[in-house]
Scaffold this motif. Structure first.
Motif, PDB file in Angstrom:
ATOM      1  N   CYS A   1     -17.287 -21.611  52.566  1.00  0.00           N
ATOM      2  CA  CYS A   1     -15.542 -21.270  53.410  1.00  0.00           C
ATOM      3  C   CYS A   1     -14.656 -21.507  51.866  1.00  0.00           C
ATOM      4  CB  CYS A   1     -15.002 -22.210  54.655  1.00  0.00           C
ATOM      5  SG  CYS A   1     -15.739 -21.956  55.846  1.00  0.00           S
ATOM      6  N   LEU A   2     -14.633 -22.692  51.183  1.00  0.00           N
ATOM      7  CA  LEU A   2     -14.172 -23.603  50.167  1.00  0.00           C
ATOM      8  C   LEU A   2     -14.402 -22.692  49.237  1.00  0.00           C
ATOM      9  CD1 LEU A   2     -14.287 -27.369  51.346  1.00  0.00           C
ATOM     10  CD2 LEU A   2     -12.716 -25.677  51.827  1.00  0.00           C
ATOM     11  N   CYS A   3     -15.366 -22.409  48.949  1.00  0.00           N
ATOM     12  CA  CYS A   3     -15.613 -21.469  47.612  1.00  0.00           C
ATOM     13  C   CYS A   3     -15.086 -20.393  47.630  1.00  0.00           C
ATOM     14  CB  CYS A   3     -17.414 -21.643  47.620  1.00  0.00           C
ATOM     15  SG  CYS A   3     -17.514 -23.158  46.509  1.00  0.00           S
ATOM     16  N   SER A   4     -14.471 -19.573  48.519  1.00  0.00           N
ATOM     17  CA  SER A   4     -14.230 -18.046  49.088  1.00  0.00           C
ATOM     18  C   SER A   4     -12.969 -17.734  48.445  1.00  0.00           C
ATOM     19  CB  SER A   4     -14.591 -17.632  50.323  1.00  0.00           C
ATOM     20  OG  SER A   4     -13.556 -18.451  51.341  1.00  0.00           O
ATOM     21  N   GLY A   5     -12.397 -19.007  48.715  1.00  0.00           N
ATOM     22  CA  GLY A   5     -10.861 -19.040  47.431  1.00  0.00           C
ATOM     23  C   GLY A   5      -9.835 -18.669  49.065  1.00  0.00           C
ATOM     24  N   VAL A   6     -10.320 -19.251  50.345  1.00  0.00           N
ATOM     25  CA  VAL A   6      -9.647 -18.333  51.235  1.00  0.00           C
ATOM     26  C   VAL A   6      -9.039 -20.255  51.957  1.00  0.00           C
ATOM     27  CG1 VAL A   6      -9.234 -17.508  54.040  1.00  0.00           C
ATOM     28  CG2 VAL A   6     -11.071 -16.385  52.103  1.00  0.00           C
ATOM     29  N   GLU A   7      -7.383 -20.183  52.065  1.00  0.00           N
ATOM     30  CA  GLU A   7      -7.508 -21.513  52.260  1.00  0.00           C
ATOM     31  C   GLU A   7      -7.775 -21.854  53.814  1.00  0.00           C
ATOM     32  OE1 GLU A   7      -5.439 -24.163  51.115  1.00  0.00           O
ATOM     33  OE2 GLU A   7      -6.044 -22.776  48.708  1.00  0.00           O
ATOM     34  N   PRO A   8      -7.918 -22.470  54.151  1.00  0.00           N
ATOM     35  CA  PRO A   8      -8.034 -23.307  55.739  1.00  0.00           C
ATOM     36  C   PRO A   8      -6.659 -23.685  55.664  1.00  0.00           C
ATOM     37  CG  PRO A   8      -8.258 -25.249  54.212  1.00  0.00           C
ATOM     38  CD  PRO A   8      -8.141 -23.957  53.544  1.00  0.00           C
ATOM     39  N   THR A   9      -5.877 -23.305  57.354  1.00  0.00           N
ATOM     40  CA  THR A   9      -4.887 -22.962  57.772  1.00  0.00           C
ATOM     41  C   THR A   9      -5.233 -23.553  59.024  1.00  0.00           C
ATOM     42  OG1 THR A   9      -4.284 -21.007  58.003  1.00  0.00           O
ATOM     43  CG2 THR A   9      -3.326 -21.736  56.285  1.00  0.00           C
ATOM     44  N   ALA A  10      -4.004 -23.351  60.467  1.00  0.00           N
ATOM     45  CA  ALA A  10      -4.848 -23.767  61.368  1.00  0.00           C
ATOM     46  C   ALA A  10      -4.800 -22.939  62.362  1.00  0.00           C
ATOM     47  CB  ALA A  10      -3.469 -25.137  62.105  1.00  0.00           C
ATOM     48  N   ALA A  11      -4.303 -21.897  61.741  1.00  0.00           N
ATOM     49  CA  ALA A  11      -3.872 -20.814  63.061  1.00  0.00           C
ATOM     50  C   ALA A  11      -5.805 -19.727  62.746  1.00  0.00           C
ATOM     51  CB  ALA A  11      -2.878 -19.760  62.050  1.00  0.00           C
ATOM     52  N   LEU A  12      -6.158 -20.491  61.700  1.00  0.00           N
ATOM     53  CA  LEU A  12      -8.109 -19.875  61.264  1.00  0.00           C
ATOM     54  C   LEU A  12      -8.338 -20.475  62.120  1.00  0.00           C
ATOM     55  CD1 LEU A  12      -7.542 -18.163  57.646  1.00  0.00           C
ATOM     56  CD2 LEU A  12      -7.511 -17.015  59.854  1.00  0.00           C
ATOM     57  N   LYS A  13      -8.083 -22.010  62.577  1.00  0.00           N
ATOM     58  CA  LYS A  13      -9.382 -22.869  62.871  1.00  0.00           C
ATOM     59  C   LYS A  13     -10.611 -22.226  63.468  1.00  0.00           C
ATOM     60  CE  LYS A  13      -7.120 -24.209  67.212  1.00  0.00           C
ATOM     61  NZ  LYS A  13      -5.718 -23.095  67.123  1.00  0.00           N
TER      62      LYS A  13
END
Length: 466
Positions: A315-327
């Motif tokens: 996930c973290l190497c994808s470049g997509v930022e983790p946000t509460a909306a995507l939990k």
């Protein structure tokens, strides 16, 4: 109203009690066993490949696959994602800490289950915390409470989580509608019924095939993802350590901190010290209890250091930022679809299908043994059929649950199990330390270790090893 009560209890348990108890127990067992999780790691890999010395029992490898099936589940995808989105990237570090310390706790509880296991009347054995609580502490009442909590935790709480997470994996598709949870839940319940009505042998056979396949494919996908974005890897590693030690955030609002989410999701995922894996460990036919303790220790590492880390780095190497909306599952799907397009979306859905299915089977396996303990006999055919039907119905209703409610309920039930099991294994650790000493002595003399209860001063105190 009920959801608020469960949520409050959940935060209280993990803020004030379990954090201290988990870390303290793991550190204590690590020191007392002279860091067995590192010292005998190579021996653990050797033991996995040994054949069962008895007929009719479960092999060491099969017991490992059952416990890994329960550990490696939807929490390795959705749980890690929730920790990243709600607690931050530093939660990964605390998952690692819980796993490294938890390896020693897993060794102790599984070795203890082997020492106090009983014969099952079919050429095999069964056991677990309920059995060693009664045998070593003489408390049938506490053992019954634990067995009830285990059934509630695994057949209700965890299997509802697995079912919910599976349905959630379809939420990113265009065909998802209000009726999708009903269809998906019904299908999962049907397939579950086919397996669990076939009995324990079918459960161990199915998990023995599916767990290595699904785990290997998932880790391979993570390696490919990291390889395609290797330039982001140094920054990801740095962010994990930097955010893990943001003490102002930790002590300013612990219930939403990286530490709390890492510990909760780490414990939910690897279950070290909770008292679940000993139920599978006790079924293994080995020549010495320590052998299965070492094998179950490996299961913790496979779950957290391998599978959970695979999800985090993917996930973290994808470049997509983790946000509460995507939990939950949506974040993992967004991470993979950003690189692999629709294939990434379908891959995670497929992984969720396998992870949810094997988790449900592994969880249910634990519950049957504890039902037999509660009844003090083999259940009648109608009793077992009713119990299995209840498990199938619970899987269906889990697909219809609310995200917060289902996770909080599972966390609270698991926390109650840990509150019983951790103090118990702390009190009963002496036989484990003596068994480890006996095992090491036999290894040094070039023998294949064979356990005799009298050899550690326990003649007549165990049913199986006399």
């Amino acid at each position: 109203m009920l959801g608020d009560i469960i949520g409050t209890l959940n935060n209280w348990l993990y803020t004030y009690i379990l954090v201290i108890l988990l870390i303290a127990a793991g550190a204590y067992f690590s020191i007392r066993t002279r860091f067995v999780q590192f010292r005998l790691l190579r021996e653990a890999f050797r033991v996995i490949l040994e054949k069962s010395p008895g007929e009719g029992g479960v092999s060491s490898f099969q017991a490992l696959m059952v416990s890994t099936a329960s550990r490696v589940g939807t929490g390795n995808i959705a749980g890690v994602s929730a920790a990243l989105c709600l607690g931050g990237v530093g939660s990964v570090f605390w998952m690692w800490v819980i796993a490294l310390l938890g390896g020693a706790s897993a060794f102790v509880e599984s070795t203890l289950a082997q020492i106090y296991k009983v014969k099952d009347g079919e050429g095999g054995s069964r056991g677990g915390p309920a059995y060693y609580i009664q045998a070593a502490m003489g408390s049938r009442g506490l053992a019954v409470v634990f067995a009830v909590f285990l059934i509630l935790t695994y057949m209700v709480g965890f299997n509802m989580v697995a079912s919910y997470n599976l349905v959630d994996s379809f939420s990113g598709y265009g065909f998802f509608s209000d009726t999708t949870p009903y269809f998906a839940g019904a299908l999962l319940a049907l397939v579950t019924a086919v397996c669990i009505f076939g009995g324990g042998r079918r459960l161990t056979a199915v998990t023995g095939i599916l767990v290595p396949v699904m785990g290997g494919a998932y880790v391979l996908m993570a390696v490919v993802m990291i390889g395609l974005h290797v330039d982001l890897l140094p920054g990801v590693v740095a962010a994990i350590f930097e955010n893990a030690f943001d003490f102002q955030a930790i002590f300013g609002g612990f219930t939403g901190s990286a530490m709390m989410y890492g510990i909760k999701r780490g414990l939910f995922s690897n279950e070290a010290g909770v008292g679940s894996a000993p139920n599978a460990a006790a079924a293994a036919m080995v020549s010495h209890p320590v052998k299965q303790g070492l094998v179950q220790m490996l299961s913790v590492f496979i779950d957290t250091l391998l599978i959970c880390s695979a999800t985090a780095f993917m996930c973290l190497c994808s470049g997509v930022e983790p946000t509460a909306a995507l939990k939950g599952v949506p974040y993992v799907q967004a991470a993979l679809s950003g690189t692999f397009g629709s294939f990434g979306l379908w891959f995670i859905t497929g992984a969720m299908l396998l992870f949810a299915f094997t988790t449900i089977l592994g969880n249910y396996y634990y519950c049957e043994g504890n039902l037999k303990y509660l009844l003090r006999r083999e259940p009648a055919r109608w009793e077992m059929s009713l119990f299995r039907l209840a498990a199938v119905v619970i899987v269906f209703f889990g697909a219809l649950m609310d995200f917060t409610m289902v996770w909080d309920l599972a966390d609270v039930l698991m926390g109650c199990m840990a509150l019983i099991n951790l103090p118990v294994i702390l009190l009963l650790s002496k036989p484990v330390l003596l068994a480890l000493k006996d095992y090491s002595a036999q290894c040094r003399s070039g023998e294949d270790p064979v356990f005799r209860a009298a050899g550690i001063g326990m003649p007549g105190q165990t049913e199986f090893w006399n």
